[in-house]
Motif scaffolding. Structure first.
Motif, PDB file in Angstrom:
ATOM      1  N   GLY A 134       0.813  -1.401   0.052  1.00 36.87           N
ATOM      2  CA  GLY A 134       0.185   0.055   0.101  1.00 36.87           C
ATOM      3  C   GLY A 134       0.966   1.473   0.026  1.00 36.87           C
ATOM      4  N   ALA A 192       2.574   1.651  -3.571  1.00 42.59           N
ATOM      5  CA  ALA A 192       1.217   2.156  -4.573  1.00 42.59           C
ATOM      6  C   ALA A 192       1.058   3.621  -4.258  1.00 42.59           C
ATOM      7  CB  ALA A 192       0.173   1.250  -4.413  1.00 42.59           C
ATOM      8  N   GLY A 193       0.705   3.889  -2.993  1.00 45.76           N
ATOM      9  CA  GLY A 193       0.508   5.472  -2.617  1.00 45.76           C
ATOM     10  C   GLY A 193       1.666   6.463  -2.875  1.00 45.76           C
ATOM     11  N   SER A 249      -2.288   1.997   4.797  1.00 47.13           N
ATOM     12  CA  SER A 249      -0.977   2.312   4.006  1.00 47.13           C
ATOM     13  C   SER A 249      -1.331   3.397   2.954  1.00 47.13           C
ATOM     14  CB  SER A 249      -0.244   0.953   3.752  1.00 47.13           C
ATOM     15  OG  SER A 249      -1.019   0.284   2.856  1.00 47.13           O
ATOM     16  N   LEU A 250      -2.283   3.037   2.415  1.00 45.03           N
ATOM     17  CA  LEU A 250      -2.742   3.833   1.305  1.00 45.03           C
ATOM     18  C   LEU A 250      -2.785   5.316   1.628  1.00 45.03           C
ATOM     19  CD1 LEU A 250      -5.141   1.674  -0.570  1.00 45.03           C
ATOM     20  CD2 LEU A 250      -2.790   2.364  -1.392  1.00 45.03           C
TER      21      LEU A 250
END
Length: 369
Positions: free
Chosen positions: A245, A248-249, A294-295
């Protein structure tokens, strides 16, 4: 024309060294959680007694903040290469034995070296568009971090101590060590001057809050999964959801870090994920919560760091030192506070700690110094 080509070549060299260093940093920082859980099992000691091993990064950041402006006069590129060499020695010490007489000093070297990487990165990436370049750098770091819990989990499942996975960071760190020294684009332009106290203090506190929320999950996420009843190897592998995450974020972050709504959206997602972690009764639910959180957490540090390095009148050396102090404060305080709460009310309830941190960050992000 030749000058432009030289500038581009220098930029590529800077980017390459920063990438190597951030890959090593990301892998090792993401190793903190599974390393803590694993070495507690090996030594048959409570997790709270050993959390200091994973707090050395924070202690190193505080030290780096104190000596940072002086050290960076030697060149941020040189500092970056030296840091990678120090980390290599420490990582080997942490991997080869659980003996605290060896692993303890090793964790200190890793912490100080990782701190120096964090210290040297902002001066190397300073300039127009710094927030986006920092977001890319930490995105690369987070992407590398995905591999750490997976590697720990694979080794633990195979019956091998997961700490050996730390050695995977060594080759890329050595690649940074042997690379030629580079300098940041703004080092020659740095001027002496008074630190703008108001904006710098506000920037410091914003980074403290953003990093504190992140490291609650980095250090204690795997332990929270273990508490749901799964084996350490499985928990370490599931803990990769946080790194996935984050990667990706942060890799997507450069597209929106300058948007006015970015902080509010990130805080909202982080709180939602934290609530899921708290309410989760099984490893699947907790893993989903960790991934969602996490994002949200991912873009907060690059946004706050980019804002700090863009403060008018704040030199690159001072901004790096302030950022280092802020990160170190957060990494020392937040995991320790969560560990203290774990011993008193349980880790599940303790994991609500990121919520007030995020709410205060949202309030401060809307303030102007």
């Amino acid at each position: 024309m030749a000058t432009d080509a030289a500038v581009r070549a220098t930029g590529r060299d800077v980017g390459r060294v920063v990438a190597f260093a951030q890959i090593g940093l990301g892998f090792l920082v993401s190793s903190f959680g599974p390393y803590l859980a694993g070495i507690a099992v090996e030594l048959d000691r409570p997790r709270g007694e050993l959390v200091w091993l994973t707090m050395m990064f924070g202690a190193g950041l505080v030290l780096a903040a104190a000596i940072g402006p002086a050290v960076l006069r030697g060149g941020a590129g040189l500092v970056m290469r030296a840091a990678c060499a120090v980390i290599t020695v420490g990582a080997v010490a942490m991997a080869v034995t659980p003996d605290l007489l060896v692993a303890g000093p090793g964790s200190v070297l890793v912490g100080v070296g990782c701190a120096a990487i964090a210290l040297a990165t902002p001066p190397l990436l300073r300039g127009p568009g710094a927030a986006k370049r920092i977001a890319v750098a930490v995105g690369v770091s987070s992407a590398a971090g995905v591999l750490a819990p997976l590697a720990f989990g694979a080794l633990e499942t195979a019956g091998v101590a997961g700490r050996w996975a730390i050695l995977a960071a060594v080759p890329v760190l050595l690649a940074a060590v042997v690379h030629r020294t580079v300098g940041g684009p703004s080092e020659a332009a740095d001027e002496r001057g008074r630190v703008p106290v108001g904006p710098a203090s506000l920037g410091w506190l914003r980074i403290v809050l953003s990093v504190a929320g992140e490291f609650c999950f980095v250090v204690w996420g795997v332990a929270r999964l273990v508490d749901t009843g799964v084996a350490l190897g499985t928990a370490s592998a599931l803990g990769a959801s946080f790194g996935i995450g984050m990667a990706a974020g942060r890799l997507a972050g450069p597209r929106f870090v300058d948007r006015s709504w970015a902080v509010g959206a990130a805080v909202g997602v982080t709180i939602a994920g934290t609530v899921i972690v708290y309410l989760g009764q099984d490893p699947v639910q907790v893993t989903v919560g960790i991934a969602v959180a996490s994002l949200g957490i991912a873009p907060l540090y690059p946004i706050m760091l980019g804002s700090l390095v863009s403060v008018p009148g704040l030199t690159s050396r001072h901004s790096a030192s302030i950022a280092s102090l802020a990160s170190g404060t957060a990494i020392l305080a937040a995991p320790a506070a969560l560990g203290w709460l774990d011993g008193r009310i349980g880790l599940r309830e303790a994991f609500l700690l990121p919520i007030p941190l995020m709410l205060v960050l949202l309030l401060l992000a809307r303030r102007r110094a």
